[in-house]
Design a protein around this motif. Structure first.
Motif, PDB file in Angstrom:
ATOM      1  N   ALA A   1       7.110  -3.240 -16.969  1.00 18.63           N
ATOM      2  CA  ALA A   1       7.224  -4.580 -17.523  1.00 18.63           C
ATOM      3  C   ALA A   1       7.338  -5.631 -16.427  1.00 18.63           C
ATOM      4  N   ASP A   2       7.457  -5.209 -15.159  1.00 21.30           N
ATOM      5  CA  ASP A   2       7.700  -6.161 -14.076  1.00 21.30           C
ATOM      6  C   ASP A   2       6.792  -6.036 -12.863  1.00 21.30           C
ATOM      7  N   VAL A   3       6.336  -4.853 -12.525  1.00 25.09           N
ATOM      8  CA  VAL A   3       5.565  -4.664 -11.300  1.00 25.09           C
ATOM      9  C   VAL A   3       4.140  -5.158 -11.517  1.00 25.09           C
ATOM     10  N   ARG A   4       3.628  -5.839 -10.529  1.00 24.88           N
ATOM     11  CA  ARG A   4       2.315  -6.458 -10.627  1.00 24.88           C
ATOM     12  C   ARG A   4       1.250  -5.558  -9.988  1.00 24.88           C
ATOM     13  N   ILE A   5       0.861  -4.521 -10.736  1.00 25.02           N
ATOM     14  CA  ILE A   5      -0.208  -3.632 -10.291  1.00 25.02           C
ATOM     15  C   ILE A   5      -1.270  -3.571 -11.378  1.00 25.02           C
ATOM     16  N   THR A   6      -2.450  -3.133 -10.982  1.00 22.07           N
ATOM     17  CA  THR A   6      -3.556  -3.011 -11.928  1.00 22.07           C
ATOM     18  C   THR A   6      -4.126  -1.597 -11.875  1.00 22.07           C
ATOM     19  N   LYS A   7      -4.944  -1.298 -12.850  1.00 16.36           N
ATOM     20  CA  LYS A   7      -5.587   0.018 -12.902  1.00 16.36           C
ATOM     21  C   LYS A   7      -6.464   0.246 -11.670  1.00 16.36           C
ATOM     22  N   ASP A   8      -7.083  -0.801 -11.162  1.00  6.05           N
ATOM     23  CA  ASP A   8      -7.923  -0.678  -9.966  1.00  6.05           C
ATOM     24  C   ASP A   8      -7.131  -0.183  -8.760  1.00  6.05           C
ATOM     25  N   MET A   9      -5.841  -0.492  -8.726  1.00  7.30           N
ATOM     26  CA  MET A   9      -4.991  -0.100  -7.598  1.00  7.30           C
ATOM     27  C   MET A   9      -4.563   1.365  -7.697  1.00  7.30           C
ATOM     28  N   LEU A  10      -4.550   1.904  -8.912  1.00  7.52           N
ATOM     29  CA  LEU A  10      -4.068   3.274  -9.139  1.00  7.52           C
ATOM     30  C   LEU A  10      -5.204   4.133  -9.686  1.00  7.52           C
ATOM     31  N   GLU A  11      -6.003   4.662  -8.796  1.00  4.35           N
ATOM     32  CA  GLU A  11      -7.172   5.440  -9.222  1.00  4.35           C
ATOM     33  C   GLU A  11      -6.801   6.768  -9.870  1.00  4.35           C
ATOM     34  N   THR A  12      -5.565   7.226  -9.700  1.00  2.76           N
ATOM     35  CA  THR A  12      -5.175   8.509 -10.284  1.00  2.76           C
ATOM     36  C   THR A  12      -4.570   8.377 -11.669  1.00  2.76           C
ATOM     37  N   ALA A  13      -4.388   7.148 -12.148  1.00  2.00           N
ATOM     38  CA  ALA A  13      -3.841   6.926 -13.489  1.00  2.00           C
ATOM     39  C   ALA A  13      -4.989   6.639 -14.461  1.00  2.00           C
ATOM     40  N   ASP A  14      -4.806   7.069 -15.702  1.00  2.00           N
ATOM     41  CA  ASP A  14      -5.831   6.815 -16.717  1.00  2.00           C
ATOM     42  C   ASP A  14      -5.661   5.453 -17.376  1.00  2.00           C
ATOM     43  N   GLU A  15      -4.424   5.014 -17.497  1.00  2.60           N
ATOM     44  CA  GLU A  15      -4.127   3.691 -18.051  1.00  2.60           C
ATOM     45  C   GLU A  15      -2.949   3.104 -17.296  1.00  2.60           C
ATOM     46  N   VAL A  16      -2.963   1.789 -17.138  1.00  2.00           N
ATOM     47  CA  VAL A  16      -1.883   1.064 -16.470  1.00  2.00           C
ATOM     48  C   VAL A  16      -1.529  -0.131 -17.343  1.00  2.00           C
TER      49      VAL A  16
ATOM     50  N   GLN B   1       0.820  -1.216   0.000  1.00  2.00           N
ATOM     51  CA  GLN B   1       0.000   0.000   0.000  1.00  2.00           C
ATOM     52  C   GLN B   1       0.852   1.262   0.000  1.00  2.00           C
ATOM     53  N   GLN B   2       1.982   1.214   0.669  1.00  2.00           N
ATOM     54  CA  GLN B   2       2.878   2.369   0.699  1.00  2.00           C
ATOM     55  C   GLN B   2       3.336   2.739  -0.721  1.00  2.00           C
ATOM     56  N   ASP B   3       3.698   1.726  -1.507  1.00  2.00           N
ATOM     57  CA  ASP B   3       4.101   1.964  -2.897  1.00  2.00           C
ATOM     58  C   ASP B   3       2.950   2.559  -3.695  1.00  2.00           C
ATOM     59  N   ILE B   4       1.777   1.978  -3.549  1.00  2.00           N
ATOM     60  CA  ILE B   4       0.597   2.437  -4.285  1.00  2.00           C
ATOM     61  C   ILE B   4       0.297   3.888  -3.927  1.00  2.00           C
ATOM     62  N   SER B   5       0.361   4.224  -2.657  1.00  2.00           N
ATOM     63  CA  SER B   5       0.101   5.598  -2.218  1.00  2.00           C
ATOM     64  C   SER B   5       1.101   6.574  -2.821  1.00  2.00           C
ATOM     65  N   LEU B   6       2.364   6.195  -2.836  1.00  2.00           N
ATOM     66  CA  LEU B   6       3.391   7.067  -3.418  1.00  2.00           C
ATOM     67  C   LEU B   6       3.161   7.276  -4.913  1.00  2.00           C
ATOM     68  N   ILE B   7       2.853   6.201  -5.624  1.00  3.50           N
ATOM     69  CA  ILE B   7       2.629   6.305  -7.071  1.00  3.50           C
ATOM     70  C   ILE B   7       1.378   7.128  -7.354  1.00  3.50           C
ATOM     71  N   ASN B   8       0.301   6.894  -6.588  1.00  2.58           N
ATOM     72  CA  ASN B   8      -0.913   7.700  -6.749  1.00  2.58           C
ATOM     73  C   ASN B   8      -0.616   9.171  -6.495  1.00  2.58           C
ATOM     74  N   GLY B   9       0.216   9.463  -5.501  1.00  9.21           N
ATOM     75  CA  GLY B   9       0.590  10.850  -5.211  1.00  9.21           C
ATOM     76  C   GLY B   9       1.350  11.493  -6.355  1.00  9.21           C
ATOM     77  N   VAL B  10       2.270  10.754  -6.941  1.00  8.88           N
ATOM     78  CA  VAL B  10       3.020  11.281  -8.089  1.00  8.88           C
ATOM     79  C   VAL B  10       2.056  11.560  -9.241  1.00  8.88           C
ATOM     80  N   CYS B  11       1.153  10.621  -9.502  1.00 12.80           N
ATOM     81  CA  CYS B  11       0.174  10.816 -10.578  1.00 12.80           C
ATOM     82  C   CYS B  11      -0.679  12.058 -10.333  1.00 12.80           C
ATOM     83  N   SER B  12      -1.112  12.251  -9.110  1.00 10.81           N
ATOM     84  CA  SER B  12      -1.930  13.428  -8.774  1.00 10.81           C
ATOM     85  C   SER B  12      -1.166  14.718  -9.032  1.00 10.81           C
ATOM     86  N   ARG B  13       0.093  14.748  -8.623  1.00  5.00           N
ATOM     87  CA  ARG B  13       0.890  15.964  -8.834  1.00  5.00           C
ATOM     88  C   ARG B  13       1.163  16.203 -10.314  1.00  5.00           C
TER      89      ARG B  13
END
Length: 149
Positions: A101-116, A75-87
């Protein structure tokens, strides 16, 4: 277009047209050998080629977010990435695209990104298929936003 290819004068002139930000995520944990880290960066580069080349002039690729806690981000990683996307969006980018190409995340995890685009979202082994799907989804993202009234 990579962030480092832009001069201040070009940015001032092209900013209205460069509406899409790509945030690459390398997915290093610090446990990799230098050779393994280089392999990860090469895989990421290959995925990035699928959007940087065909969409040059509309996208800016930012520096990669290199380190995460684990390949399955916490969750810490997700929060940081969401914060970067917001800024980045506050900075004026209309669209934020995450590529890893390696990290296992989905669009559902990153609500601030338009595509993942990650192995979880694009499970194919064939790089050509991954690039085709990224291309198709980015065009769809742009088209859908134009048709929404």
């Amino acid at each position: 277009m990579k962030f480092s290819e832009l001069t201040l004068e070009q940015w001032k002139e092209w900013e209205p047209y460069l509406d899409t930000c790509v945030l690459p995520i390398t997915g290093l944990t610090g446990e990799e050998s230098p050779v393994e880290a280089a392999e990860r960066l090469e895989r990421l580069r290959d995925w990035l080629d699928g959007v940087e080349i065909p969409f040059r002039g509309r996208m800016v690729t930012y520096p990669a977010y290199h380190f995460v806690m684990d390949k399955q981000p916490e969750q810490q990683d997700i929060s940081l990435i969401n914060g970067v996307c917001s800024r980045l969006r506050e900075r004026g980018f209309a669209y934020i695209v995450i590529i890893s190409a390696d990290v296992r995340i989905t669009k559902d995890m990153l609500e601030t990104a338009d595509e993942v685009f990650t192995p979880m979202e694009l499970p194919w082994q064939e790089l050509t298929l991954v690039k085709q799907e990224m291309n198709k989804r980015i065009q769809k993202m742009w088209f859908q936003s134009q048709t929404v009234v």
